[in-house]
Write an enzyme that holds these catalytic residues in place. Structure first.
Site, short mmCIF file in Angstrom:
data_model
loop_
_atom_site.label_atom_id
_atom_site.label_comp_id
_atom_site.label_asym_id
_atom_site.label_seq_id
_atom_site.Cartn_x
_atom_site.Cartn_y
_atom_site.Cartn_z
N SER A 150 0.84 -1.19 0.00
CA SER A 150 0.00 0.00 0.00
C SER A 150 0.88 1.24 0.00
O SER A 150 2.04 1.20 0.45
CB SER A 150 -0.90 0.02 1.24
OG SER A 150 -1.53 1.27 1.40
N TYR A 163 -2.49 0.00 10.49
CA TYR A 163 -2.57 -0.58 9.15
C TYR A 163 -1.32 -0.23 8.35
O TYR A 163 -0.71 -1.11 7.70
CB TYR A 163 -3.80 -0.06 8.42
CG TYR A 163 -3.81 -0.36 6.94
CD1 TYR A 163 -4.09 -1.65 6.47
CD2 TYR A 163 -3.53 0.63 6.00
CE1 TYR A 163 -4.08 -1.93 5.12
CE2 TYR A 163 -3.53 0.36 4.65
CZ TYR A 163 -3.80 -0.92 4.20
OH TYR A 163 -3.79 -1.19 2.86
#
Length: 238
Positions: A150, A163
């Protein structure tokens, strides 16, 4: 995890997280079958359990197509799934690790169990699947591992720090892995998307407590999300 035949009559493995098929998340590349993991520890209920009968309808009627359920946090289940794929197709050409979800919350709000669950799925699960497939790829002297990271692996965001930390771990893991297995004939790719119009927000987990003092942090993240550039998933292009 998706299993299906390649042009060489071998298998592609695709791991999708949170009990949702990979194609619903916008990272589809080829229409192989889906393994649909709960994306949680075995002793905790899945947030988005899915029935394998609800897999991509494009698989209906295809003989060389395997659809099954897999929890990436269950080592025995992973080994069984890999064996099933090898017994069915004879070889695994590629593994796509896309299992994961987003743990939302300020660092103070996220519990130790929520932190562990995030890393169990996003990091440990990725490693366990790789470890199950690598012996076969080493024996063949070929293969391709693709890990879905990501943008958050590079730049952390408020209320998404846990996260982002897990995706930073995936980034460093992938870079080291590439150096280890490259000389063995195995390629490794790290994919780090930014904004995609997928069901990421739906799959995200919220912290149990909510501390009012962090309202400005949530507002900052909401403003960032509104101005973020969004890409259209391939499945939506028609």
């Amino acid at each position: 995890m998706a299993l299906g035949l390649s042009d060489q009559q071998s298998c592609h493995c695709r791991c999708a997280g949170d009990g949702r098929p990979l194609t619903s998340r916008g990272y589809r590349t080829r229409p192989h079958a889906e393994r649909i993991p709960p994306g949680r520890r075995p002793d905790r209920p899945a947030r988005h359990p899915r029935d394998t009968a609800k897999a991509n309808p494009a698989s209906t009627g295809l003989a060389d197509f395997l659809v099954t359920r897999l929890d990436v946090t269950d080592p025995a289940g992973i080994e069984l799934a890999v064996k099933e794929a090898l017994d069915r197709f004879g070889a695994i050409d590629a593994l796509v690790n896309a299992a994961g979800y987003g743990q939302v919350g300020a660092v103070e709000e996220v519990s130790a169990d929520e932190l562990r669950d995030q890393f169990e799925t996003n990091v440990v699960g990725v490693v366990q699947v790789i470890q199950a497939v690598l012996p076969h790829m080493r024996e063949r002297g070929s293969g391709h591992i693709l890990n879905i990271g990501s943008m958050g692996g590079h730049v952390s965001l408020p209320t998404m720090a846990v996260y982002c930390a897990s995706k930073s771990a995936v980034q460093n893991l992938t870079e080291g892995l590439a150096a280890e297995v490259g000389p063995l004939g195995i390629r490794v790719t790290l994919v780090e998307p930014a904004g995609f119009n997928t069901q990421f927000a739906t799959n995200s987990a919220l912290p149990a407590p909510s501390i009012p003092a962090y309202a400005p942090a949530y507002a900052t993240m909401a403003a960032f999300d509104k101005q973020a550039v969004r890409s259209t998933p391939p499945d939506a292009l028609g």
